[in-house]
Design an enzyme around this catalytic site. Structure first.
Site, short mmCIF file in Angstrom:
data_model
loop_
_atom_site.label_atom_id
_atom_site.label_comp_id
_atom_site.label_asym_id
_atom_site.label_seq_id
_atom_site.Cartn_x
_atom_site.Cartn_y
_atom_site.Cartn_z
CE1 TYR A 82 -2.97 -3.06 0.01
CE2 TYR A 82 -4.23 -1.95 1.69
CZ TYR A 82 -4.09 -2.98 0.80
OH TYR A 82 -5.07 -3.93 0.67
CG ASP A 86 -13.05 -6.74 3.95
OD1 ASP A 86 -12.74 -5.96 4.87
OD2 ASP A 86 -13.50 -6.35 2.86
CG ASP A 94 -2.01 -20.11 2.18
OD1 ASP A 94 -1.34 -19.76 3.17
OD2 ASP A 94 -1.61 -20.97 1.38
CE LYS A 150 1.81 -18.48 0.55
NZ LYS A 150 0.99 -19.67 0.78
CG ASP A 190 -7.68 -4.24 3.18
OD1 ASP A 190 -8.78 -4.18 3.73
OD2 ASP A 190 -7.40 -3.61 2.15
#
Ligand code: GGG
Length: 355
Positions: A136, A255, A227, A188, A251
């Site tokens: 970002y 959600d 994941d 990750k 982020d």
């Protein structure tokens, strides 16, 4: 940190509805703060501009005046939602991303909790999202090669930002008063061993820092690849306590967590730095329902409560949350995202009645 602040003696709050349903849910946040009466310092609200719609009218998405008022006059803010377009627009840059950077609001704290007696999974977790780095930073380039266009993005992870978000996450874990707090580091690093590796190692190293002196010894550290985190959140949602993640993973997983409790319209957040805090519902500007008066105001109402918590007014904040929980438990006055037929104003009125 923001979590250990003494109660603020004044409440001067910048209100930035920005786009779409931001204009419909922010008045609800204002109303619940006013309804607390003398249990908090009388809030003073300052209406401020930002957003894509403001950009289309004026050519600027985040006016200097908004930043000046926030930094010089306010001790908190509420942000609504922003509709940045998915294509590049010359001269435009996301105002929420810029605000987080300019005010150094390095932590986005997103509690996701189900209310007992309501439909949905049993969840009580907090996502602590790093708010200033990762992809970002928006350093993207595109070149033409013999095989066509090639686009690249830079992903920034620093020790400094990972350390301070790590501290915020450990503090969040302690602040919940759980008997066996657990902090899950989401990364990750099996693929991105340099960037995510630095994030993971730095957060893991926070309890050993000299300045924290054993403070976090009682917090168990776990790890999840991002994941697998999403998979486990859906399989065993109740097992998570606090999760800390670089910006983009945070982020996405917040959600995803919102889906577990029934609607993104329920999930609040604060953008917190060491000297400033800004409440912000996790949902976006919802152009499909904007202007219809049916947006769920609960995420914004809970964000106002979270703002108060971070400004040291814990009991009034709890009063707001209890009223919201009572409305959800009764299940009679709900907006369409929760399967109801009520309007934004009716949900707000019901919360105010319960307060
Ligand atoms: N209140 C959260 C929100 O506005 N989400 C949408 C979002 O973050 N969009 C990024 C942008 O439009 O710049």
């Amino acid at each position: 940190t923001a979590l250990r602040r003494a109660a603020a003696q004044t409440l001067k709050i910048g209100m930035i509805p920005a786009d779409g349903i931001g204009h419909e849910v922010l008045p609800a946040a204002r109303a619940v703060l006013l309804a607390l009466g003398s249990s908090i310092p009388k809030p003073e609200f300052i209406d401020l501009n930002a957003g894509f719609e403001y950009f289309t009218r004026t050519g600027t998405a985040l006016p200097e005046e908004t930043i000046r008022v926030l930094t010089e006059e306010c001790n908190g803010a509420m942000f609504g939602a922003v509709s940045s377009p998915s294509r590049r627009v010359a001269g435009y840059s996301s105002p929420i991303v810029a605000l987080r950077k300019k005010l150094d609001l390095y932590a986005n704290i997103r509690p996701v909790a189900s209310v007992s007696g309501t439909p949905g999974s049993d969840v009580d977790m907090v996502v602590v999202r790093e708010n200033t780095e990762c992809l970002y930073i928006k350093e993207e380039t595109q070149i033409m090669t013999p095989n066509g266009k090639e686009a690249r993005a830079t992903r920034l992870i620093t020790e400094r930002a990972s350390r301070r978000i790590g501290k915020m996450a450990f503090e969040t874990a302690l602040s919940r008063g759980k008997q066996n707090p657990v902090l899950t580091i989401v990364h990750k690093s099996n693929v991105l061993s340099v960037t995510d590796g630095l994030f993971r190692e730095t957060v893991r190293g926070v309890p050993q820092l000299e300045e924290v002196q054993g403070r976090y010894d009682g917090v168990k550290i776990e790890e999840q690849l991002v994941d697998s985190m999403v998979y486990r959140m859906y399989r065993e949602p109740a097992t998570f306590d606090v999760a800390v993640a670089p910006n983009m993973y945070g982020d996405i997983i917040s959600d995803a967590a919102a889906a577990l409790v029934g609607s993104l319209g329920l999930v609040p957040s604060v953008n917190a730095g060491d000297n400033f805090v800004m409440g912000e519902p996790v949902h976006g500007s919802a152009p499909d329902i904007a202007g219809k008066g049916i947006a769920n105001p609960i995420a914004a109402i809970r964000s106002a409560s979270l703002l108060l918590t971070h400004l040291g007014h814990l009991e009034p904040a709890q009063k707001i949350n209890d009223a919201v929980d009572a409305v959800l438990r009764e299940g009679k006055v709900l907006t369409p995202d929760l399967g109801g037929r009520s309007r934004t104003q009716e949900v707000l009125d019901e919360v105010l009645k319960k307060m």
